[in-house]
Write an enzyme that holds these catalytic residues in place. Structure first.
Site, short mmCIF file in Angstrom:
data_model
loop_
_atom_site.label_atom_id
_atom_site.label_comp_id
_atom_site.label_asym_id
_atom_site.label_seq_id
_atom_site.Cartn_x
_atom_site.Cartn_y
_atom_site.Cartn_z
N SER A 146 0.86 -1.19 0.00
CA SER A 146 0.00 0.00 0.00
C SER A 146 0.90 1.24 0.00
CB SER A 146 -0.88 0.01 1.25
OG SER A 146 -1.53 1.26 1.39
N TYR A 160 -1.63 -0.96 10.42
CA TYR A 160 -1.83 -1.45 9.05
C TYR A 160 -0.67 -1.01 8.16
CZ TYR A 160 -3.73 -1.46 4.26
OH TYR A 160 -3.90 -1.63 2.89
#
Ligand code: NAP
Length: 251
Positions: A146, A160
């Site tokens: 990401s 995360y």
């Protein structure tokens, strides 16, 4: 059934980026194994679409964080016949946006179990089958990271973001470890893509200020990420090893 058909296994292939990748891979000639954890209806509906494209498609329920389930998943794929030549480690989860002091440590463990351990477990099983040193035919692995790995997601989900930082590091290391055995490993780092994952973060990604903060001025589509993944899987990316491809609209 073609004797030399090649499978790509897409973890979290039932929805979102994984499902778009499954469709793109089927169009490109791959037979597609779709892993999912709970949404069997979505996985089966997708498999029917892939059959309609003339490809073999298999649905495989497994929690990628669980070693025994991952081993069984790969063994079920072995039993289908045909070689595994591609793996997309796409299964991933996020958690409600929060500052660090409000987070329960259990969420960190689950995020790392699914996003990092799940990726390592699947890479291990795939490498054992693809490695030319073990009689395999080589292959390609694409790990979903990401853009959060770079920005760190302060104030929303640093945990995360840290899992995706770990994914980037293992991608670069495994790329160097496995290229001598015919396996190319690369990563894709999406920006904000319109999928259902954001329901778990409770961030309204459709708010106007979010699109305005992205240079391209809009969110991404799952198909736009799938295109990058399919390219990295393909022989067209034959000299691309250990790359982290940003698909973030300029962010
Ligand atoms: P999504 O729409 O929420 O879909 C997640 C998929 O992962 C589903 O197929 C789900 O299966 C599966 N899954 C979840 N936990 C699993 C587990 N423990 N074992 C096996 N499968 C599991 O997610 P997405 O937005 O497409 O995201 C895909 C990947 O891209 C993730 O790694 C995510 O971190 C990354 N990413 C997404 C964005 C974004 O903005 N969307 C941005 C950057 C990176 P079920 O259908 O059975 O629930």
């Amino acid at each position: 059934m073609p004797a030399m058909s090649a499978w790509v296994l897409i973890t979290g292939g039932s929805r979102g980026i994984g499902a778009a990748t499954a469709l793109r891979c089927a169009e490109a000639g791959w037979d597609v194994a779709i892993n999912y954890v709970q949404d069997s209806a979505a996985a089966e509906a997708l498999a029917a679409r892939l059959h309609g494209l003339g490809r073999r498609a298999l649905t495989l329920q497994a929690d990628v964080a669980d070693e025994a389930q991952v081993v069984k998943m790969f063994e079920r794929l072995d039993a289908e016949g045909g070689r595994l030549r591609g793996l997309v480690n796409n299964a991933g989860i996020v958690a409600p946006a929060a500052r660090l002091e409000a987070m329960a440590p259990e969420r960190w463990r689950r995020l790392f179990d699914v996003n990092v351990i799940g990726t390592l477990l699947c890479c291990q099983q795939a490498a054992r089958r693809m490695s030319t040193a073990r009689g395999g035919a080589g292959g390609a692995i694409v790990n979903l990271s990401s853009r959060a790995a770079e920005f760190g997601s302060g104030g929303t989900y640093v945990d995360y973001a840290a899992t995706k930082g770990a994914v980037d590091t293992l991608t670069k290391g495994l790329a160097r470890e496995l290229i001598g055995e015919g396996i190319r490993v690369n990563g894709v780092r999406p920006g904000i893509i319109e999928t259902e994952i954001h329901a778990a973060s409770r961030i309204d990604v459709r708010a106007a200020d979010i699109a305005a903060s992205i240079p391209i001025q809009r969110l991404g589509r799952a198909e736009e990420v799938a295109e990058a993944i399919a390219w990295l899987l393909s022989d067209a990316a034959s000299y691309t090893v250990g790359a982290l491809l940003d698909v973030g609209g300029g962010r």
